[in-house]
Design a protein around this motif. Structure first.
Motif, mmCIF file in Angstrom:
data_model
loop_
_atom_site.group_PDB
_atom_site.id
_atom_site.type_symbol
_atom_site.label_atom_id
_atom_site.label_comp_id
_atom_site.label_asym_id
_atom_site.label_seq_id
_atom_site.Cartn_x
_atom_site.Cartn_y
_atom_site.Cartn_z
ATOM 1 N N LEU A 187 19.553 16.173 -34.429
ATOM 2 C CA LEU A 187 19.500 16.134 -32.973
ATOM 3 C C LEU A 187 18.121 16.439 -32.418
ATOM 4 N N LEU A 214 15.505 13.727 -32.575
ATOM 5 C CA LEU A 214 15.916 12.646 -31.683
ATOM 6 C C LEU A 214 15.544 12.955 -30.238
ATOM 7 N N THR A 215 15.761 14.200 -29.815
ATOM 8 C CA THR A 215 15.389 14.561 -28.452
ATOM 9 C C THR A 215 13.870 14.531 -28.294
ATOM 10 N N ALA A 263 12.999 10.989 -27.684
ATOM 11 C CA ALA A 263 13.331 10.609 -26.311
ATOM 12 C C ALA A 263 12.230 11.029 -25.352
ATOM 13 N N PRO A 315 9.739 7.253 -26.178
ATOM 14 C CA PRO A 315 10.926 6.648 -25.552
ATOM 15 C C PRO A 315 11.072 5.168 -25.843
ATOM 16 N N LEU A 329 12.948 4.777 -29.124
ATOM 17 C CA LEU A 329 14.373 5.064 -28.992
ATOM 18 C C LEU A 329 15.075 3.947 -28.209
ATOM 19 N N LEU A 337 25.503 15.800 -33.859
ATOM 20 C CA LEU A 337 26.011 14.740 -32.989
ATOM 21 C C LEU A 337 27.478 14.473 -33.295
ATOM 22 N N VAL A 381 26.490 13.205 -27.288
ATOM 23 C CA VAL A 381 25.615 12.057 -27.040
ATOM 24 C C VAL A 381 25.325 11.928 -25.546
ATOM 25 N N PHE A 440 22.960 14.676 -24.030
ATOM 26 C CA PHE A 440 21.541 14.529 -24.353
ATOM 27 C C PHE A 440 20.983 13.160 -23.966
ATOM 28 N N LEU A 482 21.546 10.179 -25.077
ATOM 29 C CA LEU A 482 21.198 9.317 -26.209
ATOM 30 C C LEU A 482 22.066 8.063 -26.208
ATOM 31 N N PRO A 483 21.577 6.969 -26.739
ATOM 32 C CA PRO A 483 22.370 5.730 -26.766
ATOM 33 C C PRO A 483 23.513 5.798 -27.785
ATOM 34 N N ARG A 484 24.747 5.768 -27.313
ATOM 35 C CA ARG A 484 25.916 5.864 -28.198
ATOM 36 C C ARG A 484 25.993 4.693 -29.170
#
Length: 504
Positions: free
Chosen positions: A140, A143-144, A147, A151, A154, A187, A200, A203, A205-207
């Motif tokens: 996680l 990934l953040t 983002a 970006p 991602l 996640l 998801v 945060f 994030l793209p599911r």
């Protein structure tokens, strides 16, 4: 082998190398082969790998192993299983090409986002679903970071795949994951064994990039033509979903029933206790992940073999120099082994290493000895956190790395105060992956039958020496005391000040 035998392959995408293991459907290990690859650190705290290097290494290792297996007689590969370093992931575009290097579990670039991540988890009431502390090392946080800092990458990501899942995609053309690896991403709803849509969403994030899930001991697809040529195999061989490296190692050591406990020592070290339900650690020092059946409680140590390898390279000494020092009893300088931050028991990505208590009389041998003691003490601390959960039944099964060296194994028994059984297991994760493939293709009647074929021979047993335990208890207490007085926070401020001066 004389008559033709059916063979199962286990491919383990490890932190420092790929290891391919071949076993028969009766559980006999025919051999293994490893090919190393690099971890790059483009910036402080970063730890990346080239997914293409994994693929090249797998082809080389598989072909080399198959050549040795064929020397023993004709054989037919009937199934392939996978295991891999957990948390490490790669992002793919619409054409299934990596958008950037894979970010590994050793990466700490997301440290500055920890507090915000913990706040989001609390505000969205996600703790029960995630069942794990929000710490560095899991998927996680990087990934953040992406983002916030990359970006565009991602936004272009069509699929997120963990290390072994990427390899399986290259083998079969099918994208997917399974609960053991997915539950270690932060996640995932660990109890439900499903992706956590709430996390998801919390945060942003793209599911759609999260792959579909299967079960570890089922067939995910079959070997496609291009991959078969790369590995030197025939097309159409079934490929199982597989498992994260620690759960695969548990299968490879026969640990699939609640109450069984094991320790594996490699780049890092992991203490794993099999559970029949999810048990989140309220102290925040332990992980709760899915097993191939049921769940596990896991203590994770980042700095084991990796720390000792760094010391050997820095001092110009060999591994035997480190082991030899452990045979002289505890004493001398203290080595704090947290070179890449630490999880159990600290859960501090900013923790750092040091030699403490040096004088002009100390030599490189003293520093090597201290390094061995520091790593043993850190592993013993992790074992202690699992002991406190009162899940223990039977002996501590141990495999991997320095456990094959008598002085290291004895030191760990003395430091933990526990008897240790070193299992004669060749590449436990690879063996476990092969056994899971056997279940998937019907070579075994089920998981219990497969686990019963795991190598059971005890290579060596070590009893703790009470006369040594007191010294080890003091060394373990020193690591705790340094944390309590804010040693790691002071070290982090020093690093931050140095970075500021460099930028100016």
């Amino acid at each position: 082998m004389s008559a033709s035998h059916d063979v199962l392959l286990g491919i383990d995408v490890g932190t420092s190398s790929v290891k391919v293991v071949a076993i028969t459907t009766s559980g006999t290990v025919l051999g293994d082969h490893s090919v190393a690859y690099e971890t790059t650190t483009p910036r402080p705290g970063w730890a990346e790998q080239d997914a293409a290097a994994w693929w090249r290494a797998i082809g080389e290792a598989t072909r080399a192993l198959l050549a040795r297996v064929e020397e023993r007689g004709p054989s037919t590969v009937v199934g392939i299983g996978l295991s891999g370093q957990m948390h490490t992931f790669v992002l793919l575009d619409d054409d299934d090409r990596p958008l950037r290097p894979a970010i590994t579990w050793m990466d700490t670039r997301g440290e500055g986002l920890l507090e915000d991540a913990r706040r989001r988890v609390a505000e969205a009431d996600l703790a029960q679903q995630l069942a794990n502390p929000v710490v560095l090392g899991l998927t996680l946080l990087p990934l953040t970071w992406l983002a916030a800092h990359e970006p565009n990458v991602l936004a272009r990501a069509a699929t997120l795949l963990l290390a072994k899942d990427y390899v399986r995609m290259r083998l079969t053309g099918e994208k997917g994951s399974e609960p053991t690896d997915a539950s270690a991403t932060l996640l995932f709803d660990v109890a439900a064994r499903a992706w956590s849509d709430a996390t998801v969403a919390a945060f942003g994030l793209p599911r759609g990039m999260l792959p579909t899930l299967g079960e570890s001991a089922t067939v995910a697809g079959t070997l496609r033509d291009e991959a078969a040529e790369h590995l030197g195999l025939r097309p159409g061989i079934p490929v199982a979903f597989g498992a994260g490296d620690q759960q695969a190692a548990a299968v490879g050591m026969g640990s699939v029933r609640a109450g069984q406990v094991q320790l594996t020592v490699g780049t890092g070290a992991q203490v794993l206790a099999v559970r029949d339900r999810v048990v989140a650690d309220v102290s925040g020092r332990l992980h709760a992940f899915c097993h191939v059946r049921g769940w596990i409680t896991q203590a994770s140590v980042n700095n084991a073999g990796s720390a000792l390898a760094w010391v050997c390279n820095l001092l110009g000494v060999g591994w035997n120099d480190v082991y030899a020092g452990l045979g002289r009893g505890v004493g001398g300088p203290v080595f704090v082994p947290y070179l890449t931050g630490e999880r159990t028991p600290l859960m501090k990505g900013h923790a750092r290493g040091a030699w403490i208590g040096l004088s002009s009389e100390h030599t490189s041998s003293d520093l090597a000895r201290a390094a061995g003691e520091g790593v043993v003490a850190a592993i013993a601390e992790a074992i202690g956190t699992v002991v406190e959960t009162r899940t223990w039944r039977g002996a501590l099964r141990v495999a991997g790395g320095g456990m094959g060296h008598a002085t290291f194994a004895q030191a760990l028994a003395d430091a933990s105060g526990l008897p240790i059984e070193v299992r004669e297991t060749h590449e436990a994760s690879g063996v476990g992956a092969a056994l899971l493939a056997g279940v998937a293709v019907g070579a075994f009647g089920g998981l219990d039958e497969a686990a019963a074929l795991a190598p059971e021979r005890i290579a060596a047993e070590y009893q703790p020496d009470p006369a040594q335990h007191e010294g080890w208890a003091a060394r373990r207490a020193t690591l705790r005391e340094l944390d309590a007085i804010g040693f790691h926070e002071v070290a982090e401020r020093t690093r931050s000040d140095r970075r500021v001066r460099t930028i100016r």
